[in-house]
Design an enzyme around this catalytic site. Structure first.
Site, short mmCIF file in Angstrom:
data_model
loop_
_atom_site.label_atom_id
_atom_site.label_comp_id
_atom_site.label_asym_id
_atom_site.label_seq_id
_atom_site.Cartn_x
_atom_site.Cartn_y
_atom_site.Cartn_z
N ASP A 8 41.90 43.89 41.35
CA ASP A 8 41.60 43.14 42.57
C ASP A 8 42.89 42.47 43.03
OD1 ASP A 8 39.85 42.01 44.50
OD2 ASP A 8 39.54 40.24 43.26
N LYS B 30 40.89 47.82 44.42
CA LYS B 30 40.60 47.17 45.70
C LYS B 30 41.94 46.71 46.28
CE LYS B 30 36.77 44.35 45.56
NZ LYS B 30 36.19 42.98 45.41
N ASP C 272 29.86 42.86 36.91
CA ASP C 272 28.73 41.92 36.93
C ASP C 272 28.77 40.98 38.12
OD1 ASP C 272 31.05 40.41 35.99
OD2 ASP C 272 29.62 38.81 35.54
N ARG D 259 25.56 44.75 34.88
CA ARG D 259 26.56 45.59 34.21
C ARG D 259 25.97 46.94 33.79
NH1 ARG D 259 31.09 42.36 33.01
NH2 ARG D 259 30.66 40.22 32.41
P1 5GP Z 1 42.22 40.41 39.33
O1 5GP Z 1 42.92 39.64 38.28
O2 5GP Z 1 42.78 41.77 39.60
O3 5GP Z 1 42.05 39.61 40.60
O4 5GP Z 1 40.72 40.50 38.86
C1 5GP Z 1 40.27 41.44 38.01
C2 5GP Z 1 38.91 41.03 37.50
O5 5GP Z 1 38.14 40.34 38.48
C3 5GP Z 1 38.13 42.29 37.18
O6 5GP Z 1 38.36 42.69 35.86
C4 5GP Z 1 36.71 41.84 37.44
O7 5GP Z 1 36.17 41.28 36.28
C5 5GP Z 1 36.81 40.79 38.50
N1 5GP Z 1 36.50 41.35 39.85
C6 5GP Z 1 37.36 41.57 40.86
N2 5GP Z 1 36.74 42.12 41.92
C7 5GP Z 1 35.45 42.24 41.57
C8 5GP Z 1 34.28 42.76 42.26
O8 5GP Z 1 34.29 43.22 43.40
N3 5GP Z 1 33.13 42.73 41.55
C9 5GP Z 1 33.03 42.24 40.30
N4 5GP Z 1 31.84 42.27 39.72
N5 5GP Z 1 34.10 41.74 39.63
C10 5GP Z 1 35.29 41.75 40.26
#
Ligand code: 5GP
Length: 177
Positions: free
Chosen positions: A102, A130, A158, A164
């Protein structure tokens, strides 16, 4: 049948199965002659990792880490390591398994951590990407599917620890937040 809390399904069970087969074949080729350590990030990567490793035809070992960075649907800046690897990562070729990239903060932190622990190489396979939400300039080496900027659940992902177990990836209805 789609879960009643979902607005739509983005990726079906069949599409996920097919893509895991393809990713497994690619990873098998890329790591030929190596014995990678496959590291899943708990808990979101569990269904994906289980499906993926069936298609990795190499002498692998698996391990897990638990990191937290997310509260509800909002990302917080810091990433905490709750559970480290069971063994030393010294000299290991690590393939990190993520559910979704993300902002990229989690990946950056975990990759740096694994190199600090002496990993020889670290690559990343993520079920979802994303890219619109990226804050840190980092990408997975292998991506299952690119998704739009919506909050997705299912196949490991989740909302407050629920959903999940859905065998597909979809978008929650607004009233379920
Ligand atoms: P980042 O550090 O890349 O922002 O976040 C990664 C983590 O955020 C992922 O492993 C996940 O647990 C959570 N996350 C990010 N986007 C989503 C989403 O659209 N749905 C869900 N359920 N979790 C997300």
């Amino acid at each position: 049948m789609m879960h009643a809390d979902l607005k739509k399904i983005l990726i079906t069970q069949e599409e996920i199965a097919r893509r895991c087969q393809e990713l497994g074949d690619t990873i098998t080729n890329d790591y030929k002659g190596q014995k990678p350590l496959i590291v899943g990030l708990l808990k979101g990567s569990v269904p994906f990792m289980a499906e993926l490793i069936k298609h990795i035809d190499l002498d692998i070992e698996i391990d897990f880490m638990d990191v937290s960075s997310y509260e509800g649907t909002e990302s917080v800046g810091d990433v905490r390591i709750n559970k480290d690897l069971s063994n030393s990562a010294q000299g290991d070729d690590i393939l990190l398994v993520e559910d979704i990239v993300d902002t990229g903060r989690t990946l950056r932190r975990v990759i740096d951590f694994l190199y600090q622990k002496g990993a020889k190489s670290v690559r990343v396979v993520s079920l979802l990407d994303k890219p619109e939400r990226r804050v840190v300039d980092i990408n997975a080496d292998y991506v299952g599917f690119v998704v739009p900027n919506e909050f997705v659940v299912g196949f490991g992902l989740d909302y407050n620890q629920r959903y999940r177990n859905l065998p597909y990836v979809g978008v929650l209805k607004e009233e379920c937040y």
